[in-house]
Scaffold this motif. Structure first.
Motif, PDB file in Angstrom:
ATOM      1  N   ARG A  30       0.665  -1.403   0.115  1.00  0.00           N
ATOM      2  CA  ARG A  30       0.001   0.132  -0.268  1.00  0.00           C
ATOM      3  C   ARG A  30       1.003   1.448   0.185  1.00  0.00           C
ATOM      4  NH1 ARG A  30      -3.352  -3.326   3.604  1.00  0.00           N
ATOM      5  NH2 ARG A  30      -2.349  -2.916   4.557  1.00  0.00           N
ATOM      6  N   ALA A  31       2.110   1.128   0.474  1.00  0.00           N
ATOM      7  CA  ALA A  31       2.527   2.413   1.070  1.00  0.00           C
ATOM      8  C   ALA A  31       3.604   2.790  -0.626  1.00  0.00           C
ATOM      9  CB  ALA A  31       3.973   2.143   1.702  1.00  0.00           C
ATOM     10  N   LEU A  32       3.984   1.276  -1.128  1.00  0.00           N
ATOM     11  CA  LEU A  32       5.158   1.687  -2.024  1.00  0.00           C
ATOM     12  C   LEU A  32       3.589   1.842  -3.357  1.00  0.00           C
ATOM     13  CD1 LEU A  32       6.580  -1.230  -2.199  1.00  0.00           C
ATOM     14  CD2 LEU A  32       7.773   0.762  -1.734  1.00  0.00           C
ATOM     15  N   ARG A  40       9.263   1.080  -7.403  1.00  0.00           N
ATOM     16  CA  ARG A  40       8.602   0.660  -6.163  1.00  0.00           C
ATOM     17  C   ARG A  40       7.235   0.129  -6.679  1.00  0.00           C
ATOM     18  NH1 ARG A  40      11.575   5.451  -4.444  1.00  0.00           N
ATOM     19  NH2 ARG A  40      11.809   5.074  -2.381  1.00  0.00           N
ATOM     20  N   HIS A  41       6.628   0.504  -8.481  1.00  0.00           N
ATOM     21  CA  HIS A  41       5.455  -0.774  -8.626  1.00  0.00           C
ATOM     22  C   HIS A  41       6.337  -1.989  -8.644  1.00  0.00           C
ATOM     23  CE1 HIS A  41       1.960   3.096  -9.382  1.00  0.00           C
ATOM     24  NE2 HIS A  41       3.373   3.504  -8.470  1.00  0.00           N
ATOM     25  N   ALA A  42       7.059  -1.354  -9.744  1.00  0.00           N
ATOM     26  CA  ALA A  42       7.536  -3.676  -9.578  1.00  0.00           C
ATOM     27  C   ALA A  42       8.101  -3.579  -8.568  1.00  0.00           C
ATOM     28  CB  ALA A  42       8.968  -3.208 -10.419  1.00  0.00           C
ATOM     29  N   GLU A  43       8.769  -3.234  -7.153  1.00  0.00           N
ATOM     30  CA  GLU A  43       8.472  -3.787  -6.235  1.00  0.00           C
ATOM     31  C   GLU A  43       7.394  -4.389  -5.630  1.00  0.00           C
ATOM     32  OE1 GLU A  43      10.918  -2.802  -1.669  1.00  0.00           O
ATOM     33  OE2 GLU A  43      10.438  -1.204  -3.214  1.00  0.00           O
ATOM     34  N   ALA A  44       6.039  -3.349  -5.427  1.00  0.00           N
ATOM     35  CA  ALA A  44       5.020  -3.146  -4.947  1.00  0.00           C
ATOM     36  C   ALA A  44       4.299  -4.982  -5.805  1.00  0.00           C
ATOM     37  CB  ALA A  44       4.107  -2.602  -5.142  1.00  0.00           C
ATOM     38  N   ALA A  45       4.419  -5.187  -7.195  1.00  0.00           N
ATOM     39  CA  ALA A  45       3.613  -6.236  -8.109  1.00  0.00           C
ATOM     40  C   ALA A  45       4.691  -7.601  -7.324  1.00  0.00           C
ATOM     41  CB  ALA A  45       4.667  -5.741  -9.437  1.00  0.00           C
ATOM     42  N   ASP A  46       6.507  -8.123  -7.414  1.00  0.00           N
ATOM     43  CA  ASP A  46       6.938  -8.477  -6.141  1.00  0.00           C
ATOM     44  C   ASP A  46       6.231  -9.360  -5.459  1.00  0.00           C
ATOM     45  OD1 ASP A  46       8.581  -8.750  -9.222  1.00  0.00           O
ATOM     46  OD2 ASP A  46      10.468  -7.429  -8.096  1.00  0.00           O
ATOM     47  N   LEU A  47       5.858  -7.881  -4.226  1.00  0.00           N
ATOM     48  CA  LEU A  47       5.321  -8.449  -3.236  1.00  0.00           C
ATOM     49  C   LEU A  47       4.417  -9.214  -2.735  1.00  0.00           C
ATOM     50  CD1 LEU A  47       6.537  -5.163  -1.286  1.00  0.00           C
ATOM     51  CD2 LEU A  47       7.362  -7.762  -1.216  1.00  0.00           C
ATOM     52  N   ALA A  48       3.407  -8.096  -3.626  1.00  0.00           N
ATOM     53  CA  ALA A  48       1.932  -8.973  -4.380  1.00  0.00           C
ATOM     54  C   ALA A  48       2.217 -10.096  -4.545  1.00  0.00           C
ATOM     55  CB  ALA A  48       1.479  -8.425  -5.600  1.00  0.00           C
ATOM     56  N   HIS A  49       2.766 -10.891  -5.340  1.00  0.00           N
ATOM     57  CA  HIS A  49       3.030 -12.187  -5.916  1.00  0.00           C
ATOM     58  C   HIS A  49       3.555 -12.987  -4.395  1.00  0.00           C
ATOM     59  CE1 HIS A  49       2.964 -10.984 -10.021  1.00  0.00           C
ATOM     60  NE2 HIS A  49       2.125 -11.778 -10.376  1.00  0.00           N
ATOM     61  N   VAL A  50       4.568 -12.695  -3.606  1.00  0.00           N
ATOM     62  CA  VAL A  50       5.127 -13.468  -2.054  1.00  0.00           C
ATOM     63  C   VAL A  50       3.334 -13.923  -1.823  1.00  0.00           C
ATOM     64  CG1 VAL A  50       6.065 -12.923  -0.354  1.00  0.00           C
ATOM     65  CG2 VAL A  50       7.504 -12.668  -2.589  1.00  0.00           C
ATOM     66  N   VAL A  51       2.858 -12.359  -1.205  1.00  0.00           N
ATOM     67  CA  VAL A  51       1.531 -12.075  -0.393  1.00  0.00           C
ATOM     68  C   VAL A  51       0.582 -13.040  -0.692  1.00  0.00           C
ATOM     69  CG1 VAL A  51      -0.535 -11.356   0.616  1.00  0.00           C
ATOM     70  CG2 VAL A  51       1.938 -10.279   0.049  1.00  0.00           C
ATOM     71  N   LEU A  52       0.456 -13.916  -2.100  1.00  0.00           N
ATOM     72  CA  LEU A  52      -0.315 -14.980  -3.483  1.00  0.00           C
ATOM     73  C   LEU A  52      -0.190 -15.727  -2.535  1.00  0.00           C
ATOM     74  CD1 LEU A  52      -1.657 -13.130  -6.087  1.00  0.00           C
ATOM     75  CD2 LEU A  52      -2.501 -13.126  -4.301  1.00  0.00           C
ATOM     76  N   ASP A  53       1.716 -15.864  -2.740  1.00  0.00           N
ATOM     77  CA  ASP A  53       2.103 -17.836  -2.361  1.00  0.00           C
ATOM     78  C   ASP A  53       2.343 -17.887  -1.047  1.00  0.00           C
ATOM     79  OD1 ASP A  53       2.687 -18.050  -4.708  1.00  0.00           O
ATOM     80  OD2 ASP A  53       4.942 -16.979  -4.998  1.00  0.00           O
ATOM     81  N   LEU A  54       1.958 -16.746  -0.167  1.00  0.00           N
ATOM     82  CA  LEU A  54       2.076 -17.017   1.333  1.00  0.00           C
ATOM     83  C   LEU A  54       0.583 -17.556   1.971  1.00  0.00           C
ATOM     84  CD1 LEU A  54       4.376 -14.127   2.644  1.00  0.00           C
ATOM     85  CD2 LEU A  54       4.210 -16.697   2.970  1.00  0.00           C
ATOM     86  N   THR A  55      -0.248 -16.875   1.268  1.00  0.00           N
ATOM     87  CA  THR A  55      -1.978 -16.500   2.007  1.00  0.00           C
ATOM     88  C   THR A  55      -2.907 -17.850   1.077  1.00  0.00           C
ATOM     89  OG1 THR A  55      -1.922 -15.218   0.521  1.00  0.00           O
ATOM     90  CG2 THR A  55      -1.917 -14.761   2.548  1.00  0.00           C
ATOM     91  N   LYS A  56      -2.040 -18.984   0.354  1.00  0.00           N
ATOM     92  CA  LYS A  56      -2.839 -19.876  -0.628  1.00  0.00           C
ATOM     93  C   LYS A  56      -3.990 -20.890   0.013  1.00  0.00           C
ATOM     94  CE  LYS A  56       0.457 -20.864  -3.236  1.00  0.00           C
ATOM     95  NZ  LYS A  56       1.490 -21.514  -4.822  1.00  0.00           N
ATOM     96  N   GLU A  57      -2.656 -21.087   1.158  1.00  0.00           N
ATOM     97  CA  GLU A  57      -3.250 -21.926   2.122  1.00  0.00           C
ATOM     98  C   GLU A  57      -3.478 -21.101   3.257  1.00  0.00           C
ATOM     99  OE1 GLU A  57      -1.166 -25.389   2.296  1.00  0.00           O
ATOM    100  OE2 GLU A  57      -0.966 -26.120   0.169  1.00  0.00           O
TER     101      GLU A  57
END
Length: 297
Positions: A30-32, A40-57
């Protein structure tokens, strides 16, 4: 600004301590997202994919509040990915993330655009029709509704990719227009647009409505009149300028005497005006480039 820098610094600090915490990562996303630079937008996109992986299960041992926080973090990641895909005009990716987002709160205008631009005719018509039914005085809803119907009946406001469910979408559009299969959808659509033109809408929407009316005309002169009406309402209507350039260039190409360059000159003038407005829509830019190359031939 200072507040934004403080928010980013605080979020980064939290991620340093909890690098695998989707809630901390979502806060940094949200900050980025509020930053203007691409890095910063590219970094946020990478982080978003990490979040999706972490919340898959879902962790079966987590308490309800933890589950809610993880779900919120997942929604934040998907909302960002949809928004970022739209900014890049990557409509296929935007549609994929939109589908994953499900009931996540997203801007209705953005959702309507993603569905239409990605070629999902049925969903585009259904969503825009529902939105318009709920908010008939919303100018964004009116435009989304008309653009989706135009796409479904094969008008000039098509999607960025081939439609995947055109027959089904057409059936819904015909039903919305009150036209039976085999009826004249174009005429019915034009009648709807004319009614909207008579309504007390803003100059911006009126300009779009005149442009749409022009795209539905069988008579070239009537189309030109409607496009000029669109520009009278809003001189920076790039779609209207490009349409006029196209009509006049087609007229010039039909001429037997190419020494008469009046129509060609008009086409070039409207195209130059359109380019001067620096449009960002990829489809419009491609259309402008196409017309430019034809004028130079």
């Amino acid at each position: 600004n200072a507040r934004q820098s403080d928010a980013e610094r605080f979020a980064r600090s939290a991620v340093r301590f909890f690098p695998k915490d989707p809630v901390a990562l979502a806060q940094l996303i949200r900050a980025l997202q509020k930053a203007d630079d691409q890095a910063r937008h590219a970094e946020a996109a990478d982080l978003a994919h990490v979040v999706l992986d972490l919340t898959k299960e879902q962790n079966p041992n987590s308490i309800p509040i933890e589950q809610a926080q993880r779900a919120l973090a997942q929604n934040t990641a998907l909302q960002f990915l949809v928004t970022e895909s739209c900014r890049r005009q990557d409509w296929a990716s935007a549609a994929k993330y939109l589908q994953q987002a499900g009931s996540a709160a997203l801007d209705k205008e953005m959702v309507a655009t993603v569905l239409r631009k990605s070629g999902n005719v049925r969903a585009a018509v259904q969503f825009a029709s529902s939105w318009y039914a709920q908010e008939p005085t919303s100018e964004q809803a009116v435009e989304a509704y008309l653009r989706s119907l135009a796409m479904a009946i094969g008008g000039g406001l098509a999607s960025a990719v081939p439609a995947s469910d055109a027959p089904t979408g057409l059936g819904i559009a015909l039903s919305a227009l009150g036209v039976t299969q085999g009826g004249n959808a174009n005429s019915a659509m034009l009648e709807v647009v004319v009614k909207f033109i008579a309504a007390p809408f803003s100059k911006e929407l009126k300009s779009f409505l005149y442009y749409m009316s022009a795209s539905l005309q069988n008579d070239e002169n009537k189309a030109i009149d409607q496009l000029k009406n669109a520009l009278a309402e809003r001189a920076d209507n790039v779609e209207a300028l490009v349409s006029l350039a196209s009509i006049y260039l087609n007229r010039y190409n039909r001429q037997s005497d190419k020494r008469d360059t009046i129509n060609r000159d008009k086409a070039l003038r409207y195209l130059t005006q359109a380019k001067a407005l620096s449009p960002t829509d990829h489809e419009l830019c491609a259309r402008i480039s196409e017309l430019e190359s034809k004028i130079k031939q």
